[in-house]
Design an enzyme around this catalytic site. Structure first.
Site, PDB file in Angstrom:
ATOM      1  N   SER A 199       0.862  -1.175   0.000  1.00 57.02           N
ATOM      2  CA  SER A 199       0.000   0.000   0.000  1.00 57.02           C
ATOM      3  C   SER A 199       0.903   1.230   0.000  1.00 57.02           C
ATOM      4  O   SER A 199       1.673   1.443   0.944  1.00 57.02           O
ATOM      5  CB  SER A 199      -0.874   0.006   1.258  1.00 57.02           C
ATOM      6  OG  SER A 199      -1.252   1.340   1.563  1.00 57.02           O
ATOM      7  N   HIS A 232      -1.229  -1.386  -4.184  1.00 63.01           N
ATOM      8  CA  HIS A 232      -2.503  -1.133  -3.511  1.00 63.01           C
ATOM      9  C   HIS A 232      -2.616   0.374  -3.257  1.00 63.01           C
ATOM     10  O   HIS A 232      -1.763   0.961  -2.586  1.00 63.01           O
ATOM     11  CB  HIS A 232      -2.496  -1.926  -2.199  1.00 63.01           C
ATOM     12  CG  HIS A 232      -3.727  -1.832  -1.359  1.00 63.01           C
ATOM     13  ND1 HIS A 232      -4.777  -2.720  -1.462  1.00 63.01           N
ATOM     14  CD2 HIS A 232      -4.066  -0.982  -0.364  1.00 63.01           C
ATOM     15  CE1 HIS A 232      -5.706  -2.411  -0.568  1.00 63.01           C
ATOM     16  NE2 HIS A 232      -5.305  -1.350   0.112  1.00 63.01           N
ATOM     17  N   ASP A 249      -4.808   3.394  -1.648  1.00 69.65           N
ATOM     18  CA  ASP A 249      -5.844   3.658  -0.649  1.00 69.65           C
ATOM     19  C   ASP A 249      -6.494   5.008  -0.889  1.00 69.65           C
ATOM     20  O   ASP A 249      -5.870   6.053  -0.704  1.00 69.65           O
ATOM     21  CB  ASP A 249      -5.235   3.613   0.752  1.00 69.65           C
ATOM     22  CG  ASP A 249      -4.963   2.196   1.192  1.00 69.65           C
ATOM     23  OD1 ASP A 249      -5.891   1.370   1.104  1.00 69.65           O
ATOM     24  OD2 ASP A 249      -3.825   1.903   1.595  1.00 69.65           O
ATOM     25  N   MET A 280      -9.281   7.690   0.139  1.00 71.80           N
ATOM     26  CA  MET A 280     -10.119   8.096   1.284  1.00 71.80           C
ATOM     27  C   MET A 280     -10.725   9.464   1.005  1.00 71.80           C
ATOM     28  O   MET A 280     -10.048  10.344   0.466  1.00 71.80           O
ATOM     29  CB  MET A 280      -9.262   8.161   2.554  1.00 71.80           C
ATOM     30  CG  MET A 280      -8.513   6.867   2.830  1.00 71.80           C
ATOM     31  SD  MET A 280      -7.693   6.901   4.433  1.00 71.80           S
ATOM     32  CE  MET A 280      -6.712   5.389   4.319  1.00 71.80           C
ATOM     33  N   HIS A 337      -8.392   0.608  -3.480  1.00 68.38           N
ATOM     34  CA  HIS A 337      -9.240   0.365  -2.313  1.00 68.38           C
ATOM     35  C   HIS A 337     -10.007   1.644  -2.024  1.00 68.38           C
ATOM     36  O   HIS A 337      -9.435   2.621  -1.528  1.00 68.38           O
ATOM     37  CB  HIS A 337      -8.330  -0.053  -1.140  1.00 68.38           C
ATOM     38  CG  HIS A 337      -9.073  -0.290   0.138  1.00 68.38           C
ATOM     39  ND1 HIS A 337      -8.418  -0.477   1.333  1.00 68.38           N
ATOM     40  CD2 HIS A 337     -10.404  -0.372   0.414  1.00 68.38           C
ATOM     41  CE1 HIS A 337      -9.312  -0.664   2.296  1.00 68.38           C
ATOM     42  NE2 HIS A 337     -10.516  -0.597   1.767  1.00 68.38           N
ATOM     43  N   MET A 345     -12.214   3.753   0.005  1.00 72.23           N
ATOM     44  CA  MET A 345     -12.820   3.989   1.319  1.00 72.23           C
ATOM     45  C   MET A 345     -13.593   5.292   1.207  1.00 72.23           C
ATOM     46  O   MET A 345     -13.202   6.333   1.738  1.00 72.23           O
ATOM     47  CB  MET A 345     -11.730   4.049   2.399  1.00 72.23           C
ATOM     48  CG  MET A 345     -11.152   2.661   2.700  1.00 72.23           C
ATOM     49  SD  MET A 345      -9.506   2.726   3.415  1.00 72.23           S
ATOM     50  CE  MET A 345      -8.528   2.937   1.931  1.00 72.23           C
ATOM     51  N   MET A 375     -10.898  -6.211   6.327  1.00 73.99           N
ATOM     52  CA  MET A 375     -10.083  -5.181   6.981  1.00 73.99           C
ATOM     53  C   MET A 375      -9.683  -5.652   8.379  1.00 73.99           C
ATOM     54  O   MET A 375     -10.534  -6.082   9.170  1.00 73.99           O
ATOM     55  CB  MET A 375     -10.861  -3.865   7.104  1.00 73.99           C
ATOM     56  CG  MET A 375     -11.085  -3.124   5.801  1.00 73.99           C
ATOM     57  SD  MET A 375      -9.573  -2.745   4.900  1.00 73.99           S
ATOM     58  CE  MET A 375      -8.703  -1.704   6.074  1.00 73.99           C
ATOM     59  N   GLY A 418      -8.550   4.196   7.610  1.00 74.74           N
ATOM     60  CA  GLY A 418      -8.313   5.630   7.766  1.00 74.74           C
ATOM     61  C   GLY A 418      -6.832   5.971   7.782  1.00 74.74           C
ATOM     62  O   GLY A 418      -6.437   7.008   7.272  1.00 74.74           O
ATOM     63  N   GLY A 472      -0.303   2.137   9.792  1.00 75.56           N
ATOM     64  CA  GLY A 472       0.439   2.104  11.041  1.00 75.56           C
ATOM     65  C   GLY A 472      -0.379   1.756  12.274  1.00 75.56           C
ATOM     66  O   GLY A 472       0.088   1.922  13.395  1.00 75.56           O
ATOM     67  N   ASP A 516      -5.977  -6.536   5.057  1.00 75.98           N
ATOM     68  CA  ASP A 516      -5.367  -5.214   4.955  1.00 75.98           C
ATOM     69  C   ASP A 516      -5.434  -4.528   6.310  1.00 75.98           C
ATOM     70  O   ASP A 516      -6.523  -4.343   6.868  1.00 75.98           O
ATOM     71  CB  ASP A 516      -6.172  -4.417   3.906  1.00 75.98           C
ATOM     72  CG  ASP A 516      -5.639  -3.020   3.663  1.00 75.98           C
ATOM     73  OD1 ASP A 516      -4.529  -2.698   4.130  1.00 75.98           O
ATOM     74  OD2 ASP A 516      -6.347  -2.246   2.981  1.00 75.98           O
ATOM     75  N   GLY A 517      -4.247  -4.159   6.822  1.00 78.58           N
ATOM     76  CA  GLY A 517      -4.203  -3.376   8.049  1.00 78.58           C
ATOM     77  C   GLY A 517      -3.421  -4.047   9.156  1.00 78.58           C
ATOM     78  O   GLY A 517      -3.791  -5.123   9.622  1.00 78.58           O
ATOM     79  N   GLY A 518      -2.307  -3.421   9.521  1.00 74.67           N
ATOM     80  CA  GLY A 518      -1.534  -3.895  10.667  1.00 74.67           C
ATOM     81  C   GLY A 518      -0.826  -5.223  10.434  1.00 74.67           C
ATOM     82  O   GLY A 518      -0.543  -5.937  11.397  1.00 74.67           O
ATOM     83  N   SER A 572       3.032   0.017   6.244  1.00 72.40           N
ATOM     84  CA  SER A 572       4.205   0.322   7.086  1.00 72.40           C
ATOM     85  C   SER A 572       5.187  -0.829   7.198  1.00 72.40           C
ATOM     86  O   SER A 572       6.394  -0.583   7.307  1.00 72.40           O
ATOM     87  CB  SER A 572       3.777   0.817   8.468  1.00 72.40           C
ATOM     88  OG  SER A 572       2.586   0.259   8.881  1.00 72.40           O
TER      89      SER A 572
HETATM   90  C1  DX5 Z   1      -6.053   1.467   5.994  1.00 71.57           C
HETATM   91  C2  DX5 Z   1      -5.656   1.188   4.548  1.00 71.57           C
HETATM   92  C3  DX5 Z   1      -4.547   0.230   4.507  1.00 71.57           C
HETATM   93  C4  DX5 Z   1      -3.295   0.812   5.139  1.00 71.57           C
HETATM   94  C5  DX5 Z   1      -2.440  -0.292   5.650  1.00 71.57           C
HETATM   95  O1  DX5 Z   1      -7.072   2.337   6.049  1.00 71.57           O
HETATM   96  O2  DX5 Z   1      -6.723   0.631   3.834  1.00 71.57           O
HETATM   97  O3  DX5 Z   1      -4.278  -0.256   3.206  1.00 71.57           O
HETATM   98  O4  DX5 Z   1      -2.569   1.578   4.221  1.00 71.57           O
HETATM   99  O5  DX5 Z   1      -1.402   0.247   6.408  1.00 71.57           O
HETATM  100  P1  DX5 Z   1      -0.588  -0.640   7.443  1.00 71.57           P
HETATM  101  O6  DX5 Z   1      -0.101  -1.849   6.689  1.00 71.57           O
HETATM  102  O7  DX5 Z   1       0.498   0.261   7.903  1.00 71.57           O
HETATM  103  O8  DX5 Z   1      -1.560  -1.002   8.518  1.00 71.57           O
HETATM  104 ZN    ZN Z   2      -6.178  -0.495   1.880  1.00 70.76          ZN
END
Ligand code: DX5
Ligand code: ZN
Length: 233
Positions: free
Chosen positions: A17, A42, A44, A46, A76, A78, A150, A155, A158, A185-187, A208
């Site tokens: 991402s 990827h 993102d 928003m 993606h 959002m 997710m 949002g 990290g 996706d996420g963390g 991250s």
């Molecule tokens: C979160 C995004 C993710 C995000 C992931 O809202 O959809 O794609 O960039 O970031 P990490 O991998 O740092 O959690």
């Molecule tokens: Zn994403």
């Protein structure tokens, strides 16, 4: 339609991402991730409404497409109104558009968006947020090329991985055909990736744990090899 998702050359696919990349050097960052073994990129998107942050729009997608004519771009969305942005993102060169089940009302509305994406030559994904019940998405999964579970509240990059969502990954995985992908996706770092892959996830989106590391190749390899026992579907 690009068949990376339906006929992947290898699994899992690793999807950096670019939200955690250096925006001042975005093409270089994309190049570095691809040279390090990324299978796709990827993006993102928003809108400051569906989520409390603003990131990138179709122009960023078009810029990435211009610099990388052959890369698979996984967008993606959002955003509150995904239907309005199918055309701009497909024109900007997206391969896959994923929108949120929380952003669409009736199942018929989701079906209409999928049909629009497919008619424009893209693949379609549906995403589900951590608090949303898996039952909301199960009746819809059959029509999608990709399901995105997710593992943070969207949002920001990290944030910490929310482990209970793995129950959803398992429930959705049991319903999928061989030509459908299950993204998380996420963390996600190498430690979390072990559990994601064991639960049936086969596309890992990570910001991250790749772009905040000094060596992107090591970071991508660590995600890909997180579960040596994982067998491809
Ligand atoms: C979160 C995004 C993710 C995000 C992931 O809202 O959809 O794609 O960039 O970031 P990490 O991998 O740092 O959690
Ligand atoms: Zn994403």
């Amino acid at each position: 339609m690009n068949d990376l998702l339906s006929r992947p050359p290898r699994l899992p696919l690793i999807a950096p991402s670019i939200l955690s990349a250096d925006f001042g050097r975005i093409a270089e960052e994309c190049r570095a991730a691809l040279d390090a073994g990324a299978d796709l990129l990827h993006l993102d998107v928003m809108d400051g409404h569906f989520v409390p942050n603003l990131t990138m729009g179709p122009d960023m997608c078009a810029a990435v497409r211009r610099h990388f004519p052959n890369v698979f771009i996984d967008v993606h969305l959002m955003i509150t109104d995904p239907a309005a942005f199918v055309e701009p993102f497909m024109k900007a060169g997206a391969d896959n558009l994923t929108f949120h089940v929380e952003a669409v009302g009736e199942p018929a509305a989701a079906r209409q968006i999928v049909e629009d994406i497919h008619a424009r030559g893209g693949s379609a994904g549906i995403a589900i947020n951590p608090p949303t019940d898996v039952q909301r998405i199960l009746p819809l999964v059959e029509q999608f090329d990709l399901i995105l579970v997710m593992s943070v509240n969207p949002g920001y990059s990290g944030q910490s991985f929310i482990a209970p969502v793995l129950d959803k990954t398992r429930a959705i995985s049991a319903r999928l055909r061989d030509d459908q992908r299950l993204e998380m996706d996420g963390g996600i770092g190498p430690r979390e990736a072990v559990d994601c892959l064991a639960a049936g996830c086969d596309v890992i989106a990570a910001a991250s744990s790749i772009f905040k590391k000094a060596n992107y190749r090591d970071a991508i390899d660590a995600l890909r090899n997180a579960a040596p026992a994982h067998t491809n579907k």
